[in-house]
Each structure stands twice: as structure tokens, then as C-alpha cells.
Write a protein that holds these residues in place. Structure first.
Motif, mmCIF file in Angstrom:
data_model
loop_
_atom_site.group_PDB
_atom_site.id
_atom_site.type_symbol
_atom_site.label_atom_id
_atom_site.label_comp_id
_atom_site.label_asym_id
_atom_site.label_seq_id
_atom_site.Cartn_x
_atom_site.Cartn_y
_atom_site.Cartn_z
ATOM 1 N N PRO A 182 0.816 -1.226 0.000
ATOM 2 C CA PRO A 182 0.000 0.000 0.000
ATOM 3 C C PRO A 182 0.841 1.262 0.000
ATOM 4 N N GLN A 186 -0.772 2.845 -5.072
ATOM 5 C CA GLN A 186 -1.948 3.649 -4.732
ATOM 6 C C GLN A 186 -2.812 3.855 -5.973
ATOM 7 N N THR A 188 -5.942 3.260 -8.603
ATOM 8 C CA THR A 188 -7.386 3.207 -8.416
ATOM 9 C C THR A 188 -8.059 2.323 -9.468
ATOM 10 N N GLY A 193 -5.647 -0.735 -4.748
ATOM 11 C CA GLY A 193 -6.737 -0.361 -3.865
ATOM 12 C C GLY A 193 -6.833 -1.326 -2.710
ATOM 13 N N THR A 194 -7.735 -2.288 -2.792
ATOM 14 C CA THR A 194 -7.916 -3.263 -1.716
ATOM 15 C C THR A 194 -6.754 -4.254 -1.687
ATOM 16 N N LEU A 195 -6.655 -4.984 -0.592
ATOM 17 C CA LEU A 195 -5.626 -6.013 -0.470
ATOM 18 C C LEU A 195 -5.761 -7.037 -1.591
ATOM 19 N N GLU A 196 -7.000 -7.410 -1.898
ATOM 20 C CA GLU A 196 -7.238 -8.392 -2.949
ATOM 21 C C GLU A 196 -6.775 -7.870 -4.305
ATOM 22 N N LYS A 197 -7.005 -6.606 -4.583
ATOM 23 C CA LYS A 197 -6.564 -6.041 -5.860
ATOM 24 C C LYS A 197 -5.045 -5.907 -5.912
ATOM 25 N N ARG A 198 -4.424 -5.644 -4.766
ATOM 26 C CA ARG A 198 -2.964 -5.545 -4.750
ATOM 27 C C ARG A 198 -2.300 -6.908 -4.900
ATOM 28 N N ASP A 241 -1.065 -8.629 6.518
ATOM 29 C CA ASP A 241 -1.234 -8.635 5.060
ATOM 30 C C ASP A 241 -0.573 -9.867 4.444
ATOM 31 N N LYS A 244 -2.421 -13.135 4.985
ATOM 32 C CA LYS A 244 -3.570 -13.251 4.089
ATOM 33 C C LYS A 244 -3.113 -13.608 2.675
#
Length: 395
Positions: A182, A186, A188, A193-198, A241, A244
Motif C-alpha cells: 500500500p 496507490q 485506483t 486499492g484493496t488487499l485483494e486487488k494488490r 497482510d 492473508k
């Protein structure tokens, strides 16, 4: 004494068996040509330091021109590199050692000088919080997709060069970690964005590499993945993080997870409430589905045995292999008393250590040149930590 790290190891999902559980982790030696081609000095170094261990992972090789992080770095960005990489793989694979090529992109951990005038790239246009860091430009969505393809093409070239596997370098603050963090990601769009998207970029790289393996490999081929479990930046990757992410990684088509740390038994750098070594918790989360490589301050046979006796599948020797390329053989022959834990300047040719590799060791170690035998022990302990971090790719 019968050490557990001398036992053979079979990958649970691949018909590949290692002759022992000792691994050489990726060690930055800066001996490639300026364009990424393998040099004879580099081949000589790998030949001298291989043969005893079960698995040898090379220094990083960039997957595209924008991925170069430092001078003297290997490249697997074009088919023209395959012949040299084939020589390197052959040098490693003597006496049954398995050869793995580490593949990466440096992302923002590069510079315009290294990239010959080009601006470094990253997930977002955010400079690293380190002295001298340049602001990168954010990769476009099309460039993200192309980079994923480039990782797959790198795996194809590794197969054609005769390697037994690749390690995807998702650690040490390089591009894949930059997408997961994160701090550096950054975005969008769908990639941030979210942890899943990262997680999406590293998972896409794993998929791309496996697609290449399924298409081009005519025998079992190892796919490993390396992570750093925390970042000290705020915001940054927390250990929660990482856990997960590990919960997702354990169900991915990877053959091992390599945890990059300065000490096998290290606890959290950022959370004092964590009282268990991070590797032990990661091992629990893997649930035995994915083998684990641990690394960090493993020097003596007792250090290595402590790790494998504790149930870690594979244990890596970093700086100790620089000093003693026959470490495994000497343990096997009950000749532990002759294992070297320092380097004399007179040993450099025997060890295949050439400039600028020696310059790195000298710069990190002070005037006396840790781990040279003339150094004071107090300086040696501090320098060893720096050497481990730099050589493993954390600059």
C-alpha cells in the motif's frame, strides 16, 4: 552425526528430488556484462560454488529493459541471452545440483542512470522512502499486462536455457512487491486499492509463468516464489497482510515459498506484540501445501540443522557459501573442522570472487573487508547482516 538437512527432498507436486535440503539463495555478484549477458567470470564463480547443495538459485535476471535494477545484472529479457544462460545453468548443475533462475523487475528500485536515461517505473508514481530514490512513473494498464507477459517469456527462456526452474522475485521491495504494498501501490484501477486487488499482479505473474511452463517444458520444472514478510514504511505491508497473501499463495501452482529475512528466527520489525518467529507462523498458514525455504544467518551445520529439525523443508546458506563453497561436502565427509567462516584476500581467486563483487563486500564491510579473516569480530557481526541484505537483493 546425521544431519536432517542432508536428507533428500522431493517436491510434493513435481517429480523432482533434491539430493539434500541445502539451498544457495540468490546472491548479487554484479559480474554480468553491462547488457545483461553472462560473463566467463560469472560462470566460473557459479561452477566453483555449486555441486554440493541440492538447489542453487541464481542472482536476479531482469525480464525486460525497464526491469534492470543495477549494473552487472543478468538479463533474461531477450532470446539472445539464452546461450549464455545455458552455460550458466550447465555450470550450476554439476554433481546433480538443481539450477533455478530468479526472475524479476526492479521497478522503482532503479535509476535513470542504470536505465540509460529512462525514468524508473512502478505501480504508482511514488518514490521510495530512501535517500537518492527517484520518482518513478506509473505503469499504464497496457504496460502492466505486457510485464506479466514478460515474466512468462522469461520462464520460457529459462526452460530453453536448461534451468530446472525459476524463482519469481516478489520480495526485497522490487516491482512485484511494489504492487502488493500500500506504500508503493496507490492505483485506483483493477491493479490497486484493496488487499485483494494488490494481490492481483503477483498472482497474474504466477499464472503467466505456469502457462509458459505448461507450454514449453518437456520435463518437470520448478516454479518458486519469494516474499518479504513486512515493510517498515507507513503505510506498508504488515505481517497480517502477508499471512492473508500466504493463505492465497498456498493454493497457487508454486513449488516452494522462499521467505527473505536476515535471520531464520526473526520476529516482527514493526509489531512488538508478535512474539513468535515469523517463519513459524508462515509455516502454519501454509498447512503443508507448499514447501518453504528459510534463510538468514545460517552459517554452521548446527544452524542449518536447527531449521530443518524444526520442520522447515529447505534451508539456505547465503554469505557462508561465498566463504566456503564446499560446505556441504565437508559436512558429508565429517570434516567440519575445516569449514571456513572467514575469507583471506589470498582466497579470492580460488573462490572466483572478482571485482565488482569484491568491491561490494569491501564497501559493506568497512576497511578491513568483512568477511575477511583480518576483521574484528564486532565489525564482522554487523557487516554480515548488511551483506545478507544486499546480496539477497535488498538495496
Amino acid at each position: 552425526m546425521a544431519y536432517s538437512f542432508l536428507d533428500t527432498f522431493k517436491f510434493p507436486n513435481k517429480d523432482i528430488t533434491l539430493k539434500n535440503r541445502v539451498v544457495i539463495p540468490p546472491l548479487t555478484e554484479c559480474m554480468a556484462f553491462h547488457d545483461g549477458n553472462v560473463t566467463e567470470d560469472e560462470i566460473d564463480y557459479y561452477r566453483k560454488h555449486s555441486g554440493g547443495v541440492g538447489l542453487y538459485i541464481t542472482a536476479v535476471a531482469n525480464v525486460n529493459e525497464e526491469g534492470k535494477g543495477f549494473e552487472g545484472e543478468l538479463s533474461v529479457a531477450d532470446d539472445k541471452f539464452i546461450p549464455g544462460l545455458h552455460k550458466l545453468a550447465s555450470a550450476i548443475k554439476q554433481n546433480g545440483t538443481k539450477a533455478v533462475l530468479q526472475i524479476f523487475s526492479a521497478g522503482r528500485m532503479s535509476s535513470s542512470s542504470v536505465l540509460r536515461g529512462k525514468q524508473p517505473v512502478s505501480a504508482s508514481a511514488i518514490a521510495a522512502a530512501r535517500a537518492g530514490s527517484e520518482q518513478p512513473r506509473a505503469l499504464s494498464a497496457e504496460e502492466v499486462e505486457q510485464t506479466i507477459v514478460d515474466f512468462g517469456e522469461a520462464a520460457r527462456r529459462a526452460i530453453q536455457a536448461g534451468f530446472d526452474g525459476v524463482e519469481i522475485h516478489g520480495a526485497n521491495t522490487y516491482l512485484i512487491q511494489q504492487f502488493f504494498s500500500p506504500n508503493s501501490n496507490q492505483r485506483t484501477d483493477e491493479w490497486g486499492g484493496t488487499l485483494e486487488k494488490r494481490m492481483k499482479f503477483p498472482l497474474a505473474v504466477i499464472k503467466s509463468v505456469n502457462e509458459a511452463v505448461n507450454k514449453y517444458a518437456d520435463k518437470p520444472f520448478i516454479v518458486g516464489y519469494r516474499i518479504s514478510p513486512e515493510e517498515i514504511e507507513k503505510p506498508g505491508i504488515t505481517f497480517d497482510d502477508t499471512l492473508k497473501f500466504v493463505d492465497v499463495l498456498k493454493d497457487q501452482p508454486i513449488d516452494y515459498l522462499h521467505i527473505s529475512m536476515s535471520n531464520v528466527w526473526r520476529k516482527s520489525l514493526t509489531d512488538d506484540t508478535i512474539t513468535t518467529p515469523l517463519n513459524e507462523t508462515i509455516k502454519e498458514h501454509l498447512q503443508g501445501k507448499v514447501p518453504m525455504i528459510v534463510v538468514g544467518d545460517v552459517q554452521t551445520p548446527e544452524d542449518a540443522a536447527k531449521a530443518t529439525d524444526a520442520g522447515f523443508d529447505l534451508v539456505a546458506l547465503g554469505r557462508e557459501n561465498i566463504r566456503e563453497p564446499h560446505w556441504v561436502q565437508k559436512v558429508e565427509h565429517h570434516d567440519e573442522a575445516s569449514i571456513r567462516y572467514t575469507i583471506s584476500p589470498d582466497d579470492l581467486d580460488e573462490l572466483g570472487i572478482k571485482p565488482p563483487f569484491f568491491d561490494i563486500l569491501m564497501a559493506l564491510s568497512g576497511a578491513n573487508g568483512i568477511p575477511l579473516s583480518t576483521a574484528k569480530q564486532t565489525n564482522r557481526d554487523a557487516a554480515n547482516k548488511n551483506i545478507d541484505y544486499y546480496l539477497s537483493g535488498g538495496k
